[in-house]
Structures are given as C-alpha cells and as structure tokens.
Design an enzyme around this catalytic site. Structure first.
Site, PDB file in Angstrom:
ATOM      1  N   ASP A   1       0.851  -1.208   0.000  1.00 21.85           N
ATOM      2  CA  ASP A   1       0.000   0.000   0.000  1.00 21.85           C
ATOM      3  C   ASP A   1       0.882   1.251   0.000  1.00 21.85           C
ATOM      4  O   ASP A   1       0.364   2.374  -0.044  1.00 21.85           O
ATOM      5  CB  ASP A   1      -1.017  -0.018   1.149  1.00 21.85           C
ATOM      6  N   SER A   2       2.207   1.061   0.002  1.00 22.71           N
ATOM      7  CA  SER A   2       3.126   2.180  -0.258  1.00 22.71           C
ATOM      8  C   SER A   2       2.842   2.798  -1.622  1.00 22.71           C
ATOM      9  O   SER A   2       3.322   3.892  -1.924  1.00 22.71           O
ATOM     10  CB  SER A   2       4.579   1.692  -0.208  1.00 22.71           C
TER      11      SER A   2
ATOM     12  N   ASP B   1      -1.145  -6.266  -0.152  1.00 23.52           N
ATOM     13  CA  ASP B   1      -1.380  -5.598   1.131  1.00 23.52           C
ATOM     14  C   ASP B   1      -2.871  -5.367   1.342  1.00 23.52           C
ATOM     15  O   ASP B   1      -3.558  -4.891   0.427  1.00 23.52           O
ATOM     16  CB  ASP B   1      -0.688  -4.218   1.112  1.00 23.52           C
TER      17      ASP B   1
ATOM     18  N   LYS C   1      -1.070  -9.435   3.207  1.00 17.29           N
ATOM     19  CA  LYS C   1      -0.295  -8.928   4.358  1.00 17.29           C
ATOM     20  C   LYS C   1      -1.153  -7.944   5.130  1.00 17.29           C
ATOM     21  O   LYS C   1      -1.903  -7.159   4.525  1.00 17.29           O
ATOM     22  CB  LYS C   1       0.993  -8.249   3.874  1.00 17.29           C
TER      23      LYS C   1
ATOM     24  N   GLU D   1      -1.029  -5.331   8.869  1.00 19.54           N
ATOM     25  CA  GLU D   1      -0.189  -4.736   9.915  1.00 19.54           C
ATOM     26  C   GLU D   1      -0.841  -4.945  11.284  1.00 19.54           C
ATOM     27  O   GLU D   1      -2.060  -4.814  11.401  1.00 19.54           O
ATOM     28  CB  GLU D   1      -0.028  -3.229   9.650  1.00 19.54           C
TER      29      GLU D   1
ATOM     30  N   GLU E   1       9.591  -3.958  10.281  1.00 22.96           N
ATOM     31  CA  GLU E   1       9.962  -2.661   9.692  1.00 22.96           C
ATOM     32  C   GLU E   1      10.387  -1.682  10.790  1.00 22.96           C
ATOM     33  O   GLU E   1       9.694  -1.551  11.813  1.00 22.96           O
ATOM     34  CB  GLU E   1       8.760  -2.082   8.912  1.00 22.96           C
TER      35      GLU E   1
HETATM   36  O1  KIV Z   1       3.575  -1.096   1.628  1.00 21.00           O
HETATM   37  C1  KIV Z   1       4.746  -1.495   1.569  1.00 21.00           C
HETATM   38  O2  KIV Z   1       5.478  -1.250   0.613  1.00 21.00           O
HETATM   39  C2  KIV Z   1       5.253  -2.285   2.689  1.00 21.00           C
HETATM   40  C3  KIV Z   1       6.720  -2.578   2.715  1.00 21.00           C
HETATM   41  C4  KIV Z   1       7.489  -1.359   2.977  1.00 21.00           C
HETATM   42  C5  KIV Z   1       7.046  -3.673   3.649  1.00 21.00           C
HETATM   43  O3  KIV Z   1       4.513  -2.651   3.537  1.00 21.00           O
END
Ligand code: KIV
Length: 303
Positions: free
Chosen positions: A46-47, A85, A115, A117, A184
């Site tokens: 989600d970056s 994500d 994934k 968090e 992280e």
């Molecule tokens: O969203 C993302 O790119 C991430 C990585 C930095 C692990 O969660």
C-alpha cells in the site's frame, strides 16, 4: 521457467539459511522485470499510496486500488510469489470483513497471500483469514497505517518493554497461522531475537541483517526519488538520473528535428495512391491490410 515460489518455499529458505528477496511492485512491467531479476516475493504494497499516487501516507489507499494493482502485478510475475497488502480499514473493523477483503485480493487480484499490519490484537483476524485458506504475512514494528498512533514514522521497539511486546506479538501471529512476518523500522538486535524465536521467516526493512530476508520499495532501491533517502534505504541504481537524461535527450532531438529519422519512420508502398482519410470512428481500429507491417499498439494515435 524455474518453479513458482510458494509460502512453503519461503519456509524452506529459512530452514536452509538462504535469504529471502522481496521487493514491492505495482504494475505488470515492473513485476516482470523484478521477477526476471530474481525476486522471490513481489509485494503489492500500500506504499503505492505514496510512490504511485503521490499521497502523504498509505491511509487513503482503497481495496479497489489494491485489487487493480495486484491483478497487474500478478500478470507480470512468473516465478515470484505475489503478496497483496490489505489497506487501511479493510481488516481492522472485523475478522468477517477482513476475510471478505482478503478473498477479493486472491480472487480478483490473483495474489498468493495477503499482508496486514498489527500484533496480537489481530491474531483472531489472521486466524479467520487462514481458515479461509488464504495465507497471511504479518507486519510489525513501524507499521505505516498506524502513523498517527506512532506520532510519525519512527523506529519501534527501542526500549525493553516495547521490545518484549513486539516479541510477544510476533509469537502470537505465528501461533495464529501467519506464514511470515515483515519487521519494519526495528533495532537489529530485536529483529535478531524475533527471527531466532520464530519458525516462520522474518523479512526486514530497516531491521538489520539478521532477518531471514529483506524487502525494499522498488522505487527506493532503484533511486527514483532524489528527495527520499532514509537511513535504511540503499540505492542500487540511479533511475531518476537515467530517466531524466533519456527523456531530456528525446526532447532535445524532437526540438532539433532529428527525431524521428528515417530509421524510425514508415514508408508507403511504391504503388500507393493518396486519398483523403476516412476516420473509422473513435476507438475503432480498421482491420490491417494483408501483409501489413505489424507495429504493435500506437498509444493515443487517432484512428
Ligand atoms: O507497503 C509497503 O510497501 C510495505 C513494505 C514497505 C514492507 O509494507
């Protein structure tokens, strides 16, 4: 093509002491290149809120956007395992919603796992998603979706209490069925302790060398943004420089009238008689004449 990487491959890599290589990807072209470069895992992070959309955080990213980018990356990945994500508010409200949204990433985005968090407070959520046969990667430490709670993007687990809590969170996620963990923004000593305490692999970003694998945002490792260089990022290329230079050369040649030259232009057949063009209509491409030169899509060309 070498065998497709699965969550079982990643476990075996940890057991044999081989490092896991993960990198973010957001589209099919980058996915194909990074896959060919040897990535074990492509993370549709989600970056993308920051690097693709230009947002200040990951918080505005939606499920629909994650599905769209996941599907694109999955089309480009041949060998790598693709992780999608779960974005902000797609899994925090209830395990029920989390399962439905994880299911969308798998069914519509074609990812191999998701994934999320958070620590022990999401153990039930992880359990529910895993029960639906969707593998889950956890994410501890500096968790960008909690930016307001953390008071900024700051390293986590520096004091003993916080370190102990993070280790407990890691054990709880493993127990709930997570198959791997991203660590992280974590001190390297704590990342080592967590890595040694778990059977599942840890993948670090700003967490030092003792993790079972490493991940970076592809735009960061490729040097796409000269204004962003946190301590944990190493630039392995200078694509910002390469791209501005290549684009600058293109613009100069256009302005000078040296591009396109003869080598990059088409020639009419000798016997062609020119007649006024009849537009076929917007979005409609006329069937090519037999034996016509194939040039591929001409993006944006009027028909
Ligand atoms: O969203 C993302 O790119 C991430 C990585 C930095 C692990 O969660």
């Amino acid at each position: 093509m070498k065998d497709k990487v699965t969550i079982h491959t990643l476990k075996r890599l940890k057991q044999s002491g081989q490092k896991i290589c993960m990198v973010t990807a957001y589209d099919a072209t980058f996915a194909r290149i990074l896959d060919e470069g040897g990535a074990d895992v492509l993370l549709v992070g989600d970056s993308l809120g920051m690097v693709i959309q230009g947002q200040e955080s990951t918080l505005p990213v939606t499920m629909d956007q994650m599905v769209y980018h996941s599907a694109a990356v999955s089309r480009g990945a041949k060998r790598a395992h693709v992780v999608g994500d779960l974005p902000f508010m797609s899994y925090q409200v209830s395990p029920h919603e989390a399962v439905r949204n994880a299911g969308r990433l798998v069914a519509e985005g074609n990812v191999g796992s998701v994934k999320l968090e958070g620590g022990a407070e999401f153990a039930d959520t992880v359990r529910a998603i895993v029960r639906a046969s969707i593998p889950v990667m956890g994410h501890l430490g500096l968790t960008p979706q909690s930016v307001h709670k953390m008071g900024g993007y700051v390293v986590q687990g520096r004091d003993e209490d916080a370190a102990r809590r993070m280790l407990d969170d890691a054990l709880a996620l493993e127990e709930a069925g997570a198959y791997a963990l991203v660590l992280e923004g974590v001190p390297l000593e704590l990342a080592r302790t967590i890595t040694q305490s778990l059977k599942i692999p840890t993948i670090g970003i700003g967490a030092g060398k003792h993790c079972d694998g490493q991940v970076l945002v592809c735009y960061d490792l490729l040097g796409m943004n000269p204004d962003f260089k946190p301590k944990f990022v190493k630039r392995f290329a200078n694509l910002h420089g390469n791209i501005t230079e290549a684009a600058g050369t293109f613009f100069s040649e256009v302005r000078a009238g040296t591009f396109p030259d003869e080598d990059h232009s088409f020639k009419a057949n000798k016997n062609v008689r020119l007649v006024a063009a009849t537009p076929v209509g917007p979005g409609v491409v006329d069937a090519p004449a037999e034996g016509a030169e194939k040039v591929g899509a001409i993006y944006g060309a009027p028909v």
